[in-house]
Motif scaffolding. Structure first.
Motif, short mmCIF file in Angstrom:
data_model
loop_
_atom_site.label_atom_id
_atom_site.label_comp_id
_atom_site.label_asym_id
_atom_site.label_seq_id
_atom_site.Cartn_x
_atom_site.Cartn_y
_atom_site.Cartn_z
N ALA A 81 58.53 37.86 31.77
CA ALA A 81 59.31 36.69 31.38
C ALA A 81 58.50 35.72 30.52
O ALA A 81 59.00 35.16 29.55
CB ALA A 81 59.85 35.98 32.62
N GLU A 82 57.24 35.53 30.88
CA GLU A 82 56.39 34.59 30.13
C GLU A 82 56.17 35.07 28.70
O GLU A 82 56.22 34.29 27.74
CB GLU A 82 55.05 34.41 30.84
CG GLU A 82 55.11 33.67 32.16
CD GLU A 82 55.67 34.50 33.31
OE1 GLU A 82 55.70 35.77 33.17
OE2 GLU A 82 56.11 33.92 34.31
N SER A 85 59.43 34.72 26.74
CA SER A 85 59.67 33.31 26.44
C SER A 85 58.85 32.86 25.25
O SER A 85 59.35 32.16 24.36
CB SER A 85 59.35 32.45 27.66
OG SER A 85 60.22 32.73 28.73
N ALA A 86 57.59 33.28 25.22
CA ALA A 86 56.72 32.90 24.10
C ALA A 86 57.25 33.46 22.78
O ALA A 86 57.25 32.77 21.75
CB ALA A 86 55.30 33.39 24.36
N GLN A 89 60.58 31.54 21.88
CA GLN A 89 60.32 30.14 21.52
C GLN A 89 59.70 30.06 20.13
O GLN A 89 60.01 29.15 19.34
CB GLN A 89 59.42 29.49 22.56
CG GLN A 89 60.15 29.17 23.86
CD GLN A 89 59.22 28.74 24.98
OE1 GLN A 89 58.00 28.95 24.91
NE2 GLN A 89 59.78 28.15 26.01
N GLU A 109 64.20 24.37 25.20
CA GLU A 109 63.72 24.20 26.58
C GLU A 109 64.49 25.08 27.57
O GLU A 109 64.02 25.28 28.71
CB GLU A 109 63.80 22.73 26.99
CG GLU A 109 65.19 22.11 26.97
CD GLU A 109 65.52 21.51 25.61
OE1 GLU A 109 66.49 20.71 25.56
OE2 GLU A 109 64.83 21.82 24.62
N SER A 112 63.18 29.60 28.34
CA SER A 112 62.36 30.17 29.41
C SER A 112 63.16 30.33 30.70
O SER A 112 63.01 31.33 31.42
CB SER A 112 61.11 29.32 29.65
OG SER A 112 61.47 27.99 29.99
N THR A 113 64.03 29.35 31.00
CA THR A 113 64.87 29.46 32.20
C THR A 113 65.84 30.62 32.07
O THR A 113 66.03 31.42 33.01
CB THR A 113 65.68 28.15 32.39
OG1 THR A 113 64.77 27.07 32.49
CG2 THR A 113 66.55 28.22 33.63
N ILE A 115 65.55 33.32 30.14
CA ILE A 115 64.83 34.59 30.19
C ILE A 115 64.36 34.88 31.60
O ILE A 115 64.37 36.03 32.05
CB ILE A 115 63.65 34.56 29.19
CG1 ILE A 115 64.19 34.58 27.76
CG2 ILE A 115 62.69 35.73 29.42
CD1 ILE A 115 63.17 34.26 26.69
N GLY A 116 64.00 33.85 32.35
CA GLY A 116 63.59 34.05 33.74
C GLY A 116 64.68 34.68 34.58
O GLY A 116 64.40 35.51 35.46
#
Length: 305
Positions: A81-82, A85-86, A89, A109, A112-113, A115-116
């Motif tokens: 996920a991280e 997200s990168a 973004q 913003e 990331s939520t 994608i999590g």
């Protein structure tokens, strides 16, 4: 079948503007604006101008959802996920000024939520992805073995279509599965289906994974549309890709989620939107030349009328 493993995240109010689902290719073109404008690819320039006009009109919103689902279920380049997200973004930062922040469905913003939820570590990749990939690849390989690179004679078409459907059933694929339907459309003269399948006369240099990657967009768009409409309501969804044949196919045929639950996952059906374009061999000057055979095809593929 796709499994539903996560709660749907919350989107900001869209004021019922249509949502444009961008695939990875479209996002990639937007990230290369300067080189595209200075290049020699006139189609790419035209496509960028179209996106600019759509953004300037303020009549729609642009979404990363289909591209995120694609990357989140990529078995070859697995990211957590991280990492995802990168990536998105960074993509957002590169294209937001061109499309306009007010026209983005997902604020930066929220990515990331979002994608999590889509890359929940409690569930395996198989549970998040399309589960029929091996069987679909086998079906496409079977179709390639038939050597159908042009429209067969009329008396052969339905028998060939039936062979494809029977093989799909043997492999455990549902009637009307998009990979079955696209193979049948190719038999009936659909040039866009042939371009997606890339079948050659000698059957060589065939890449079923490459074909399935395009065909999978029907599931991704269906899943994205369902997620959006579950929160927003009956909003119009547009799929945007830089592959002209694939984009056209999405206007001929639409796959939709009809129900979602823990036991069955996402149950889908498929509707033929333009039979004269999906089965052109059965039409002349816009009129069907064999209604009986068209009905048999609809029954064979379990298409919603």
């Amino acid at each position: 079948m796709m499994t539903q493993t996560q709660e749907i995240f919350f989107f900001p109010p869209p004021h019922l503007r249509p949502v444009v689902l961008m695939d990875i290719c479209t996002i990639g073109v937007l990230k290369e604006l300067e080189s595209a404008y200075n290049g020699s690819d006139e189609r790419k320039k035209t496509r960028i101008k179209q996106l600019a006009m759509m953004a300037e009109s303020g009549l729609c919103r642009f979404s990363f959802l289909v591209a995120i689902i694609e990357k989140a279920t990529d078995f070859k380049n697995i990211m957590n996920a991280e990492e995802l997200s990168a990536v998105f973004q960074n993509d957002y930062d590169q294209i937001v000024n061109f499309l306009g922040p007010e026209n983005m469905l997902e604020p930066r913003e929220l990515l990331s939520t979002m994608i999590g939820h889509l890359v929940d570590p409690r569930f395996s990749m198989a549970e998040r992805a399309e589960l029929s990939i091996p069987n679909s690849l086998e079906l496409l390989t079977f179709f390639n073995s038939l050597g159908i690179s042009s429209t067969p004679a009329k008396h052969l078409r339905f028998d060939l279509a039936s062979r494809v459907a029977i093989e799909g059933e043997r492999l455990g694929l549902a009637k009307g599965y998009p990979c079955i339907a696209i193979c049948v459309a190719s038999i009936y003269g659909c040039e866009e289906a042939r371009k997606i399948l890339k079948i050659k006369k000698n059957g060589r240099e065939f890449n079923p994974s490459n074909c399935l990657g395009d065909i999978m967009t029907f599931y991704r768009v269906a899943k994205a549309r369902h997620m959006l409409q579950s929160k927003i309501g009956d909003i119009h969804v547009i799929f945007r890709t830089e592959d002209a044949a694939l984009e056209s196919l999405h206007t001929y045929m639409q796959t939709s989620v009809v129900r979602d639950n823990e036991d069955e996952g996402s149950v889908m059906n498929t509707r033929c939107l333009s039979p004269e374009k999906f089965f052109p061999a059965l039409f002349k000057e816009g009129k069907c030349t064999d209604e009986k055979e068209l009905k048999r095809l609809y029954s064979l593929l379990d298409f919603v009328v």
